[in-house]
Design a protein around this motif. Sequence first.
Motif, PDB file in Angstrom:
ATOM      1  N   ILE A   1       0.835  -1.206   0.000  1.00  0.00           N
ATOM      2  CA  ILE A   1       0.000   0.000   0.000  1.00  0.00           C
ATOM      3  C   ILE A   1       0.864   1.248   0.000  1.00  0.00           C
ATOM      4  O   ILE A   1       0.638   2.183  -0.773  1.00  0.00           O
ATOM      5  CB  ILE A   1      -0.961  -0.008   1.211  1.00  0.00           C
ATOM      6  N   VAL A   2       1.879   1.270   0.859  1.00  0.00           N
ATOM      7  CA  VAL A   2       2.770   2.432   0.938  1.00  0.00           C
ATOM      8  C   VAL A   2       3.518   2.614  -0.376  1.00  0.00           C
ATOM      9  O   VAL A   2       3.637   3.738  -0.893  1.00  0.00           O
ATOM     10  CB  VAL A   2       3.746   2.280   2.124  1.00  0.00           C
ATOM     11  N   MET A   3       4.017   1.522  -0.946  1.00  0.00           N
ATOM     12  CA  MET A   3       4.742   1.614  -2.202  1.00  0.00           C
ATOM     13  C   MET A   3       3.838   2.130  -3.323  1.00  0.00           C
ATOM     14  O   MET A   3       4.237   3.007  -4.101  1.00  0.00           O
ATOM     15  CB  MET A   3       5.316   0.242  -2.583  1.00  0.00           C
TER      16      MET A   3
ATOM     17  N   LEU B   1      -2.710   4.123 -13.140  1.00  0.00           N
ATOM     18  CA  LEU B   1      -3.494   2.892 -13.018  1.00  0.00           C
ATOM     19  C   LEU B   1      -2.679   1.788 -12.356  1.00  0.00           C
ATOM     20  O   LEU B   1      -3.181   1.067 -11.486  1.00  0.00           O
ATOM     21  CB  LEU B   1      -3.981   2.444 -14.391  1.00  0.00           C
ATOM     22  N   LEU B   2      -1.413   1.664 -12.720  1.00  0.00           N
ATOM     23  CA  LEU B   2      -0.552   0.638 -12.110  1.00  0.00           C
ATOM     24  C   LEU B   2      -0.354   0.906 -10.623  1.00  0.00           C
ATOM     25  O   LEU B   2      -0.428  -0.014  -9.805  1.00  0.00           O
ATOM     26  CB  LEU B   2       0.796   0.596 -12.827  1.00  0.00           C
ATOM     27  N   ALA B   3      -0.129   2.167 -10.271  1.00  0.00           N
ATOM     28  CA  ALA B   3       0.046   2.502  -8.860  1.00  0.00           C
ATOM     29  C   ALA B   3      -1.237   2.243  -8.079  1.00  0.00           C
ATOM     30  O   ALA B   3      -1.195   1.747  -6.951  1.00  0.00           O
ATOM     31  CB  ALA B   3       0.472   3.960  -8.728  1.00  0.00           C
ATOM     32  N   ALA B   4      -2.382   2.550  -8.665  1.00  0.00           N
ATOM     33  CA  ALA B   4      -3.656   2.299  -8.003  1.00  0.00           C
ATOM     34  C   ALA B   4      -3.892   0.799  -7.829  1.00  0.00           C
ATOM     35  O   ALA B   4      -4.386   0.355  -6.784  1.00  0.00           O
ATOM     36  CB  ALA B   4      -4.794   2.926  -8.795  1.00  0.00           C
ATOM     37  N   LEU B   5      -3.536   0.012  -8.827  1.00  0.00           N
ATOM     38  CA  LEU B   5      -3.685  -1.452  -8.718  1.00  0.00           C
ATOM     39  C   LEU B   5      -2.790  -2.020  -7.624  1.00  0.00           C
ATOM     40  O   LEU B   5      -3.199  -2.936  -6.892  1.00  0.00           O
ATOM     41  CB  LEU B   5      -3.380  -2.121 -10.054  1.00  0.00           C
TER      42      LEU B   5
ATOM     43  N   GLY C   1      -2.433  -4.370  -2.206  1.00  0.00           N
ATOM     44  CA  GLY C   1      -1.970  -4.334  -0.820  1.00  0.00           C
ATOM     45  C   GLY C   1      -3.116  -4.321   0.157  1.00  0.00           C
ATOM     46  O   GLY C   1      -3.088  -4.997   1.194  1.00  0.00           O
ATOM     47  N   LEU C   2      -4.156  -3.557  -0.169  1.00  0.00           N
ATOM     48  CA  LEU C   2      -5.336  -3.513   0.691  1.00  0.00           C
ATOM     49  C   LEU C   2      -5.994  -4.885   0.781  1.00  0.00           C
ATOM     50  O   LEU C   2      -6.405  -5.322   1.859  1.00  0.00           O
ATOM     51  CB  LEU C   2      -6.323  -2.479   0.159  1.00  0.00           C
TER      52      LEU C   2
END
Length: 54
Positions: free
Chosen positions: A16-18, A31-35, A40-41
């Motif tokens: 999640i932090v990353m 989109l990749l960062a959101a995925l 992580g969630l």
Amino acid sequence: MTPLRLGRAVLGLAVIVMGGLLLITGSVHRLLAALLTVAGLLLVVAAITLSRRS
């Protein structure tokens, strides 16, 4: 919570932090960062759910 499930929760928090840092810095597609953040969630939720079942 067993050590394995605690490890999954910590791994989920790290993902999640990353994902959040990648989203803020804009170094990858949003989109990749959101995925990554959602993955992580899901790891954290799975670790908590499995620890409550046993």
